[in-house]
Design a protein around this motif. Sequence first.
Motif, short mmCIF file in Angstrom:
data_model
loop_
_atom_site.label_atom_id
_atom_site.label_comp_id
_atom_site.label_asym_id
_atom_site.label_seq_id
_atom_site.Cartn_x
_atom_site.Cartn_y
_atom_site.Cartn_z
N LYS A 33 0.83 -1.21 0.00
CA LYS A 33 0.00 0.00 0.00
C LYS A 33 0.86 1.25 0.00
N LYS A 34 2.14 1.09 0.37
CA LYS A 34 3.03 2.25 0.43
C LYS A 34 3.64 2.56 -0.93
N ARG A 35 3.99 1.52 -1.65
CA ARG A 35 4.53 1.73 -2.99
C ARG A 35 4.20 0.49 -3.81
N THR A 36 3.63 0.69 -5.00
CA THR A 36 3.14 -0.44 -5.80
C THR A 36 4.24 -1.43 -6.13
N PHE A 37 5.43 -0.90 -6.37
CA PHE A 37 6.53 -1.79 -6.74
C PHE A 37 7.64 -1.67 -5.70
N GLN A 38 8.03 -2.80 -5.12
CA GLN A 38 9.05 -2.79 -4.07
C GLN A 38 10.25 -3.63 -4.48
N LYS A 39 11.44 -3.07 -4.28
CA LYS A 39 12.67 -3.85 -4.49
C LYS A 39 13.31 -4.08 -3.13
N LEU A 40 13.31 -5.33 -2.69
CA LEU A 40 13.81 -5.66 -1.35
C LEU A 40 14.96 -6.65 -1.44
N PHE A 41 15.91 -6.55 -0.51
CA PHE A 41 16.91 -7.61 -0.43
C PHE A 41 17.16 -8.01 1.00
N TYR A 42 17.74 -9.19 1.18
CA TYR A 42 18.04 -9.68 2.52
C TYR A 42 19.40 -10.35 2.49
N TYR A 43 20.00 -10.46 3.65
CA TYR A 43 21.25 -11.20 3.78
C TYR A 43 21.27 -11.79 5.18
N GLY A 44 21.46 -13.09 5.30
CA GLY A 44 21.47 -13.66 6.64
C GLY A 44 21.60 -15.16 6.64
N LYS A 45 21.53 -15.72 7.85
CA LYS A 45 21.74 -17.16 8.00
C LYS A 45 20.46 -17.94 7.71
N MET A 46 20.64 -19.07 7.06
CA MET A 46 19.54 -19.99 6.75
C MET A 46 19.94 -21.36 7.28
N TYR A 47 18.94 -22.22 7.48
CA TYR A 47 19.21 -23.52 8.11
C TYR A 47 18.54 -24.66 7.35
N ARG A 48 19.34 -25.64 6.96
CA ARG A 48 18.78 -26.84 6.33
C ARG A 48 19.58 -28.05 6.79
N GLN A 49 18.85 -29.09 7.18
CA GLN A 49 19.55 -30.30 7.62
C GLN A 49 19.90 -31.15 6.41
N GLU A 50 20.97 -30.75 5.72
CA GLU A 50 21.43 -31.46 4.53
C GLU A 50 22.02 -32.79 4.96
#
Length: 419
Positions: free
Chosen positions: A97-114
């Motif tokens: 509702k704030k802006r029709t088109f949003q460009k977002l990024f993230y950086y961080g830890k993820m977890y998967r029991q490979e």
Amino acid sequence: MKIQKIKGTKDILPDETEIFLAAEKVLRETMAKYGYREMRTPIFEQTELFRKGTGETTEIVSKQMYSFTDKGGRNLSLRPEGTPSIVRAYLENNLHKKRTFQKLFYYGKMYRQESPQSGRLREFQQFGIEAIGSSSPQIDTETIILGLEILNNIGLRKVETQINSVGCENCRPSYKESLKNFLESRLNLLCDDCKRRFKTNILRILDCKRETCKQVLKNAPTYENNLCNECKDHFSKVLDLLKKSNVSFTLNPYLVRGLDYYTKTVYEFISPILGAQDAVGGGGRYDKMVELFGGPSIPAIGFACGMERILLAVEKEGKARVQKQHFDCYIVTMDETTDVKGFLLLNELRKKGLICEKDYLNRSLKAQMKDANRLGAEFVIILGSEELRKNEVTLRRMSDSSQKRVNFSVDEIVKEFKA
Ligand SMILES: [Zn+2]
Ligand SMILES: [Zn+2]
């Protein structure tokens, strides 16, 4: 017994942290250049979020999630990937509702029991983007260009882009049907995993890495001939824009990515030095997820890349490692009196912006010089009792061992550094 780290986790020691920091710096600079803004979401979420977003039948959700019940009886999971969290937060905070088109990024830890034999980390760092709100093929193309630029800026020289279209909810059912018809009579030739996938998630058979399965798939129907007109048109526009932007790519009809939510364009970034088995990153369109999470119908596209894998590839390519922390000077002292003076001088020099260090172990002159060398200090300031009597210090340039006496005044010493 000594307590050891959990299998699949990694201690990042200071030298390596500096390599990460340098990569993270160019990551953020490149994101800013393309208009992406960072978003930080919790590391744990309701398990339901990933069941719904990532998909119940994916390997990630069915086999690899770290899920647990907290003391309030809630079923929670460590995030195995970033996209569902970003989409949840996007909706929860009404970003659309704030802006029709949003460009977002993230950086961080993820977890998967490979599985242990995969050699992959169970806690790893990922960065990714989500461009939410546009269905334009230009955005598909731009995300690929951005991904390649980040990988390049981090130091990866050779990256291959593979691309495919996995259609939409209109054309996918008929494709699944023709794939099913094709595989039904060949089911006994497939591996056990693929036999299971045949029932649960038939598209995943396409990216099975086993040679026997690949052989069977050689003559299988491909998406290309089964796309609806809208998907076909979208895909050809993306490819055309890539060509006109001088981005080289390979069409890979077997590329489906391991996630359920993709629609239309999917792609992977591959570092040949690591082998084609494992991409350093990849992504695609997910035009239905915002709606699936209870929001309006809003198209989106994104990619994610594994930082450890990228840095491993950079190292294998033989690129010089990032420089260690620079030290302007190291203060060497001789006895208790000069040592206290040295400590006070250290603080004054730091206030002036110099990066400096001293000894805290009352070590010998020789040991202090050795320590200064180990840190790579450019200068050593020697505070001896003789110097102190004359209200001077000895300034020694480590590169050529040249020495000079300077007045014991912070301003005079700083002046020498600026010279
Ligand atoms: Zn379609
Ligand atoms: Zn298989």
